[in-house]
Design a protein around this motif. Structure first.
Motif, PDB file in Angstrom:
ATOM      1  N   ASP A 937      36.860  -6.845  -2.389  1.00  0.00           N
ATOM      2  CA  ASP A 937      36.078  -7.504  -1.335  1.00  0.00           C
ATOM      3  C   ASP A 937      36.975  -7.971  -0.182  1.00  0.00           C
ATOM      4  OD1 ASP A 937      33.614  -8.314  -0.281  1.00  0.00           O
ATOM      5  OD2 ASP A 937      33.901 -10.363  -0.985  1.00  0.00           O
ATOM      6  N   ASN A 938      37.859  -7.087   0.256  1.00  0.00           N
ATOM      7  CA  ASN A 938      38.815  -7.423   1.311  1.00  0.00           C
ATOM      8  C   ASN A 938      38.239  -7.018   2.661  1.00  0.00           C
ATOM      9  OD1 ASN A 938      41.155  -8.170   2.631  1.00  0.00           O
ATOM     10  ND2 ASN A 938      42.183  -6.211   2.243  1.00  0.00           N
ATOM     11  N   LEU A 939      37.749  -7.983   3.419  1.00  0.00           N
ATOM     12  CA  LEU A 939      37.200  -7.692   4.739  1.00  0.00           C
ATOM     13  C   LEU A 939      38.335  -7.398   5.718  1.00  0.00           C
ATOM     14  CD1 LEU A 939      34.323 -10.314   5.052  1.00  0.00           C
ATOM     15  CD2 LEU A 939      34.208  -7.942   4.281  1.00  0.00           C
ATOM     16  N   PRO A 940      38.054  -6.675   6.804  1.00  0.00           N
ATOM     17  CA  PRO A 940      39.116  -6.277   7.739  1.00  0.00           C
ATOM     18  C   PRO A 940      39.826  -7.486   8.331  1.00  0.00           C
ATOM     19  CG  PRO A 940      37.100  -5.056   8.170  1.00  0.00           C
ATOM     20  CD  PRO A 940      36.746  -6.140   7.197  1.00  0.00           C
ATOM     21  N   PRO A 941      41.076  -7.301   8.736  1.00  0.00           N
ATOM     22  CA  PRO A 941      41.782  -8.404   9.402  1.00  0.00           C
ATOM     23  C   PRO A 941      41.155  -8.708  10.754  1.00  0.00           C
ATOM     24  CG  PRO A 941      43.058  -6.375   9.521  1.00  0.00           C
ATOM     25  CD  PRO A 941      41.907  -6.099   8.608  1.00  0.00           C
ATOM     26  N   VAL A 942      41.311  -9.931  11.168  1.00  0.00           N
ATOM     27  CA  VAL A 942      40.765 -10.350  12.460  1.00  0.00           C
ATOM     28  C   VAL A 942      41.519  -9.663  13.587  1.00  0.00           C
ATOM     29  CG1 VAL A 942      40.472 -12.307  14.016  1.00  0.00           C
ATOM     30  CG2 VAL A 942      39.961 -12.561  11.583  1.00  0.00           C
ATOM     31  N   GLU A 943      40.762  -9.127  14.535  1.00  0.00           N
ATOM     32  CA  GLU A 943      41.319  -8.466  15.719  1.00  0.00           C
ATOM     33  C   GLU A 943      40.645  -9.093  16.925  1.00  0.00           C
ATOM     34  OE1 GLU A 943      41.717  -6.939  18.372  1.00  0.00           O
ATOM     35  OE2 GLU A 943      42.799  -5.065  18.235  1.00  0.00           O
ATOM     36  N   VAL A 944      41.398  -9.812  17.753  1.00  0.00           N
ATOM     37  CA  VAL A 944      40.773 -10.645  18.785  1.00  0.00           C
ATOM     38  C   VAL A 944      40.648  -9.951  20.140  1.00  0.00           C
ATOM     39  CG1 VAL A 944      41.558 -12.757  17.668  1.00  0.00           C
ATOM     40  CG2 VAL A 944      42.969 -11.710  19.453  1.00  0.00           C
ATOM     41  N   THR A 945      41.104  -8.702  20.257  1.00  0.00           N
ATOM     42  CA  THR A 945      41.053  -8.067  21.575  1.00  0.00           C
ATOM     43  C   THR A 945      40.129  -6.861  21.649  1.00  0.00           C
ATOM     44  OG1 THR A 945      42.928  -6.571  21.131  1.00  0.00           O
ATOM     45  CG2 THR A 945      43.439  -8.753  22.017  1.00  0.00           C
ATOM     46  N   THR A 946      39.835  -6.215  20.527  1.00  0.00           N
ATOM     47  CA  THR A 946      39.040  -4.993  20.601  1.00  0.00           C
ATOM     48  C   THR A 946      37.617  -5.276  21.081  1.00  0.00           C
ATOM     49  OG1 THR A 946      38.232  -3.076  19.367  1.00  0.00           O
ATOM     50  CG2 THR A 946      38.288  -5.167  18.211  1.00  0.00           C
ATOM     51  N   TYR A 947      37.032  -4.316  21.777  1.00  0.00           N
ATOM     52  CA  TYR A 947      35.617  -4.425  22.128  1.00  0.00           C
ATOM     53  C   TYR A 947      34.807  -3.338  21.436  1.00  0.00           C
ATOM     54  CZ  TYR A 947      36.928  -0.921  25.728  1.00  0.00           C
ATOM     55  OH  TYR A 947      37.420   0.178  26.394  1.00  0.00           O
ATOM     56  N   GLY A 948      35.430  -2.658  20.458  1.00  0.00           N
ATOM     57  CA  GLY A 948      34.694  -1.679  19.659  1.00  0.00           C
ATOM     58  C   GLY A 948      33.859  -2.327  18.571  1.00  0.00           C
ATOM     59  N   ALA A 949      34.184  -3.560  18.225  1.00  0.00           N
ATOM     60  CA  ALA A 949      33.430  -4.339  17.248  1.00  0.00           C
ATOM     61  C   ALA A 949      33.805  -5.796  17.468  1.00  0.00           C
ATOM     62  CB  ALA A 949      33.736  -3.884  15.822  1.00  0.00           C
ATOM     63  N   HIS A 950      33.072  -6.688  16.818  1.00  0.00           N
ATOM     64  CA  HIS A 950      33.316  -8.106  17.050  1.00  0.00           C
ATOM     65  C   HIS A 950      34.386  -8.636  16.104  1.00  0.00           C
ATOM     66  CE1 HIS A 950      32.614 -12.195  18.340  1.00  0.00           C
ATOM     67  NE2 HIS A 950      32.410 -12.568  17.082  1.00  0.00           N
ATOM     68  N   LEU A 951      35.584  -8.849  16.638  1.00  0.00           N
ATOM     69  CA  LEU A 951      36.709  -9.473  15.950  1.00  0.00           C
ATOM     70  C   LEU A 951      37.248  -8.650  14.777  1.00  0.00           C
ATOM     71  CD1 LEU A 951      35.829 -13.278  16.039  1.00  0.00           C
ATOM     72  CD2 LEU A 951      37.378 -11.994  17.515  1.00  0.00           C
ATOM     73  N   TYR A 952      36.963  -7.355  14.758  1.00  0.00           N
ATOM     74  CA  TYR A 952      37.663  -6.467  13.830  1.00  0.00           C
ATOM     75  C   TYR A 952      37.697  -5.071  14.431  1.00  0.00           C
ATOM     76  CZ  TYR A 952      33.452  -4.045  12.162  1.00  0.00           C
ATOM     77  OH  TYR A 952      32.323  -3.261  12.083  1.00  0.00           O
ATOM     78  N   ASN A 953      38.642  -4.280  13.965  1.00  0.00           N
ATOM     79  CA  ASN A 953      38.848  -2.936  14.473  1.00  0.00           C
ATOM     80  C   ASN A 953      37.945  -1.968  13.710  1.00  0.00           C
ATOM     81  OD1 ASN A 953      39.810  -0.332  14.928  1.00  0.00           O
ATOM     82  ND2 ASN A 953      41.955  -0.934  14.955  1.00  0.00           N
ATOM     83  N   PRO A 954      36.971  -1.302  14.375  1.00  0.00           N
ATOM     84  CA  PRO A 954      36.044  -0.441  13.646  1.00  0.00           C
ATOM     85  C   PRO A 954      36.698   0.815  13.074  1.00  0.00           C
ATOM     86  CG  PRO A 954      35.715  -0.208  16.004  1.00  0.00           C
ATOM     87  CD  PRO A 954      36.688  -1.340  15.822  1.00  0.00           C
ATOM     88  N   VAL A 955      37.823   1.251  13.657  1.00  0.00           N
ATOM     89  CA  VAL A 955      38.537   2.409  13.111  1.00  0.00           C
ATOM     90  C   VAL A 955      39.377   1.971  11.920  1.00  0.00           C
ATOM     91  CG1 VAL A 955      40.193   4.244  13.608  1.00  0.00           C
ATOM     92  CG2 VAL A 955      38.547   3.539  15.356  1.00  0.00           C
ATOM     93  N   GLN A 956      40.100   0.881  12.060  1.00  0.00           N
ATOM     94  CA  GLN A 956      40.912   0.364  10.966  1.00  0.00           C
ATOM     95  C   GLN A 956      40.036  -0.163   9.841  1.00  0.00           C
ATOM     96  OE1 GLN A 956      42.685  -3.522  11.440  1.00  0.00           O
ATOM     97  NE2 GLN A 956      44.627  -2.847  10.561  1.00  0.00           N
TER      98      GLN A 956
END
Length: 974
Positions: A937-956
């Motif tokens: 149940d490891n959710l993606p790390p927080v990504e504060v700059t991408t605009y592909g998704a909200h606060l996470y990288n949709p590719v990663q």
């Protein structure tokens, strides 16, 4: 290319991707990854698309299905990006033949093949050529080739059912398929099969996941030292933007000419914060925001409306008939139909917002609007008087109504005082809806075999058509809105009282139809010419004729004037067609038993005026049975896409980096990057529009690539491989870097030639300060040089532990050494291991490492356990195409090594997930599977700059955002 047999058993030959020669040896000078249907089953993946997205070589600007719900230009589609070179540098084939492009282009310019059109149930395997292959296939095969190979024959009947749901009880999926075939080609002289499936994936909303993925309030997302936390970006929140996009409808009094403000904004109507929370500004906040009311409404758009992944529904039918025409010639006919529907809801309809750059009216402004405005923007105002025949006018001062022929405007609370009312905000009960429905039709026929004992042939013809219907509902049509304002026919005070007809008038459904086509004829001959010490020298020659076309009209044009369009919808669109004539050849020379040389070349001529010759040479050296040394050198090209050559202006929004604005902050607002968090929201929280103008004079991009690798099999059942790749593209088609224009504007210098900078509306709190930038416009050019190099690693093993227990393992990993772009002035931007190339990746970054490791234990022929370890490396927040130094976060903000409030400082963490599957063969006919995806149940790390998704990288993050996910499956054979 089309397989003659799924394996080399019995001495039969196959055709390997990247070659037109049939061979018995699958090891070629080029590195090839094989993704089998069996490996997908072991990993618990429903679709080939999911498997391709997880490829180690897929990186950077890939396009995921989830991106559809976050504003993707090519909504409803999925595409991969080998080597991080973008979706249009990877060629996707079906049985060695090209497929039609998805009608909508990625970022409005890049044409690609939608992976959702793959007929999963009849796929035998997918071969991924990790090398340039323009010498075999022509354009677009710069970074590599993905060849989806369908089954030659199917015998019997197979039915399967798979279903999945997250541990949290949402994001459910299920898939049903039936495939049946009769006949045996070797025994009966024919085989015919038919396959059908239905797939449904339910949407997942941001509110269904925990903090911070479910909120615009980022104050709980803090830097490692806990001292710097994120802003509260809920609409109209104290640290948010005011009144850019008000949470509710607000109005501000202006004089009768709509030029001078007469007071502050106030709520329109009595609903107040119907969906939000009231907040009373402090004295300091009230003084710092001269347009704001004392009490504002905080509304969390992400929590209320944000969509993580859209709803997806797909179904399709495929069939294939294969027959032995003679003892040495085989023919086939195949058809595929697939329908894919993707939909999601978005934010409520805005009634004041920038309509992105137009086509014929790129800069729309009117007198009396109170300052420079962005393209398509104006000061929307409610007039003093309304009348039945009022005429639309964005200025709100000359609607054709007056005291003689009209009445005081009931929507304007200042009308009795002789004042207009500037209005802003959203209609909260009018949520926007987006839906794409694509239908792909494909047919193919072919014959192959031997004419004589020494001459073989292959003939094929294929045709594919895609029609795409895009429905956008709830968006406000500007001219209809202005008409309703002038006539007083819409209730802005309480929008919930409007009839459906009134709602539909200001926001009529927008239905846009697009299509694409691909028709191709191909033929080649192969022959052994004479014997060399290592074996026969084999030669193949061939030719092809291909037609391709895209017709994707703009969904939001302004042909009839700047107000004859919708708020917030982009104007991109394209149309074009061309014929391609090609001749190609290949020679394979086994010089000696240990050394084989392969040389190939292809000449392509386009009816649009371009032509190109693509050569390639490869060598493999096998000094001993266990060691193979291989290498290739090739040249390739990418033809300008229809979007690049013929598209209408396309505007994409990128987050504005503070770096170019340092002097601007210092001179205008008394703050710098060192005190960035104290700067006004006007300059602290915004993006600007990057407007791309197509060019019909573009030339093909050219590429040079070479690979070198080692394949080592020290013992039977264990193999290791390492391959180096190096690709250089010249004349890269690109929009020039915006940095020179940004720096010049904020330094007060002349804007460089080739750019147009459009200022935004002035800051309400600082009307005399230099406005921020709203749009940067420039035309595509053949200008840049792009280089990427890296290493691919592979390990495979299949070992018997006991007489009844076997262990098999497959590991693949890719490491990008360097990815960079050189500009005509000699400057270089490097992206590997950073959030760049920001403009291509939507801020999703380019990780240096990516890979997965599949391990399986089989117990007899009944039970199988498989564990997949998935890894996506982290990356640095810097992005040189946004003005920062390479891996230098000190330029992002004044907090050295910290982009402001990231919980990992200057970097996005690496991401690990683990998937576990169990398979039980109950008997020869019945198999059960159970899978736990992301078992920890490891959710993606927080990504504060991408605009592909909200606060996470949709590719990663991929499907990891679902959290722990359970899947069950059953398969029955008859």
């Amino acid at each position: 290319m089309q397989t003659d047999d799924p394996s080399c058993a019995g001495g039969k030959v196959i055709v390997v991707t990247g070659s037109i020669l049939r061979r018995a040896d699958t090891e070629t000078p080029s590195p090839v990854t094989v993704l089998s249907s069996e490996s997908l089953d072991k990993r618990g993946l429903f679709t080939v698309q999911d498997g391709l997205q997880s490829l180690a070589a897929n990186n950077g600007p890939a396009l995921t299905n989830s991106f559809s719900a976050n504003g993707a230009f090519a909504a409803g589609a999925s595409a991969i990006s080998l080597r991080g070179l973008s979706t249009n540098s990877t060629l996707v084939l079906f049985d060695g033949q090209r497929a039609a492009y998805y009608p909508l282009a990625d970022d409005g310019t890049r044409n690609f093949v939608d992976l959702n059109t793959i007929p999963d149930d009849i796929v035998e395997r997918v071969e991924i050529l990790r090398d340039g292959a323009s010498s075999a296939y022509g354009a677009d095969a710069i970074a590599g080739v993905v060849n989806i190979i369908t089954k030659r024959q199917v015998k019997g009947l197979t039915a399967s059912l798979n279903a999945g749901i997250s541990e949290r009880g949402d994001a459910s999926q299920y898939r049903i398929s039936v495939t049946g075939g009769v006949g045996d080609i070797e025994e009966n002289g024919y085989n015919a099969y038919l396959s059908g499936f239905y797939y449904k994936s339910n949407k997942l909303m941001n509110k269904d996941r925990g903090y911070p993925f479910n909120s615009d309030d980022e104050r709980g997302v803090c830097s490692p030292d806990g001292q710097t936390c994120g802003p509260d970006l809920r609409v109209n929140a104290p640290d948010g933007v005011f009144p850019g996009t008000a949470a509710n409808l607000i109005v501000r009094p202006y004089d009768a000419t709509n030029t001078t403000a007469q007071g502050r904004f106030q709520d329109l109507g009595t609903n107040g914060c119907a969906l939000g929370t009231p907040y009373t500004l402090t004295d300091d906040q009230f003084a710092a925001n001269p347009a704001s009311p004392r009490t504002v409404c905080t509304l969390d758009y992400t929590n209320l409306y944000g969509t993580i992944s859209p709803e997806i529904e797909r179904w399709g039918v495929s069939g294939k008939f294969t027959a032995a025409v003679t003892d040495s010639i085989e023919g086939y006919a195949e058809f595929n139909f697939l329908q894919s529907t993707v939909n999601y809801t978005s934010l409520p309809a805005t009634i004041r917002g920038n309509a992105p750059t137009g086509i014929l009216f790129p800069q729309f402004s009117t007198s009396g609007t109170g300052g420079a405005l962005a393209p398509g923007s104006f000061a929307l105002s409610l007039p003093i008087y309304v009348c039945a025949n009022g005429l639309p006018d964005p200025r709100g001062v000359a609607t054709g109504c007056n005291a003689t022929n009209g009445t005081l405007n009931p929507n304007n609370p200042f009308a009795a005082n002789g004042q207009t009312a500037r209005i802003a905000g959203r209609i909260l009960d009018r949520v926007t809806y987006n839906e794409t429905r694509s239908r792909a039709y494909r047919g193919a026929v072919g014959f192959s075999g031997d004419i004589t004992d020494n001459i073989g042939f292959n003939l094929s013809a294929t045709a594919m058509h895609i029609d795409l219907r895009r429905l956008q509902r709830g968006y406000v049509q500007i001219n209809n809105l202005l008409t309703a304002i002038a006539r007083g026919s819409y209730n802005f005070v309480n929008p919930s009282l409007n009839t459906q007809a009134q709602q539909d008038f200001i926001s009529p459904d927008l239905v846009n139809n697009a299509s694409s086509d691909q028709v191709a004829f191909d033929g080649n001959l192969q022959s052994s010419v004479f014997d060399l010490p290592g074996g026969p020298l084999t030669v193949a020659i061939g030719g092809s004729i291909r037609y391709e076309a895209v017709d994707a009209p703009s969904g939001n044009p302004d042909y009839n004037g700047p107000t004859q369009r919708y708020f917030t919808l982009n104007a991109f669109g394209t149309k074009g067609s061309r014929w391609v004539y090609s001749a190609y050849g290949e020679v394979e020379a086994p010089i000696i038993e240990q050394v084989t040389v392969n040389a190939s070349g292809r000449y392509d001529s386009y009816s649009s005026g371009q032509s190109n010759f693509s050569p390639k040479i490869g060598v493999k050296f096998q000094p001993v049975r266990s060691l193979l040394i291989r290498g290739t050198y090739s040249k390739g090209f990418r033809i300008p896409s229809f979007g690049e050559a013929n598209a209408l202006p396309t505007t994409g929004y990128v987050t504005a980096s503070p770096v170019p604005f340092t002097n601007f902050f210092l001179n205008q607002y008394g703050c710098t990057t060192a005190t960035f968090t104290s700067c006004p929201a006007y300059v602290r929280n915004f993006s600007y529009g990057q407007t791309t103008l197509a060019s019909p004079n573009l030339q093909p991009e050219k590429s040079r690539s070479f690979t070198g690798g080692v394949f080592f099999e020290p013992i039977r059942g264990l193999s290791l491989s390492v391959d180096y790749y190096n690709i250089k593209k010249t004349g890269v088609i690109t929009q020039p870097s915006n940095t020179p224009a940004l720096l010049a504007y904020y330094a007060g210098q002349p804007i460089p030639t080739g750019y147009t900078v459009v200022p935004d509306a002035p800051d309400l709190a600082n009307p005399n300060a230099l406005p921020r930038i709203a749009f940067v416009q420039s035309q595509l050019v053949n200008a840049n040089t792009q280089r990427v190099s890296g290493l691919d690693f592979g390990i495979d093993s299949d070992v018997g532990i006991t007489d009844s227990i076997r262990w098999s393992s497959h590991l693949e990993a890719s490491y990008i050494i360097k990815l960079e772009t050189e500009f005509p002035d000699g400057t270089v931007e490097r992206y590997d291991g950073t959030a760049g190339n920001y403009n291509l990746t939507a801020g999703s970054g380019t990780s240096k490492w990516k890979g997965y490791w599949l391990n399986s234990l089989t117990f007899g022929d009944k039970v199988e356990l498989s564990l997949t370890t998935n890894y996506f490396g982290g990356y640095d927040y810097s992005a040189q195409d946004q003005g920062t130094g390479y891996k230098d976060c000190s330029l992002i903000t004044g907090v050295a090594g910290d982009p402001g409030y990231s919980p990992s400082g200057c970097s996005v963490d690496e991401y690990w997930t683990f998937d576990l599957q169990g398979k039980v063969r109950v008997n020869d006919r019945f198999t059960l599977t159970a899978t736990v995806m992301n078992m920890f149940d490891n959710l993606p790390p927080v990504e504060v700059t991408t605009y592909g998704a909200h606060l996470y990288n949709p590719v990663q993050g991929g499907n990891g955002i679902y959290g722990r996910y359970f899947r069950m499956g059953a398969k029955v054979n008859f």
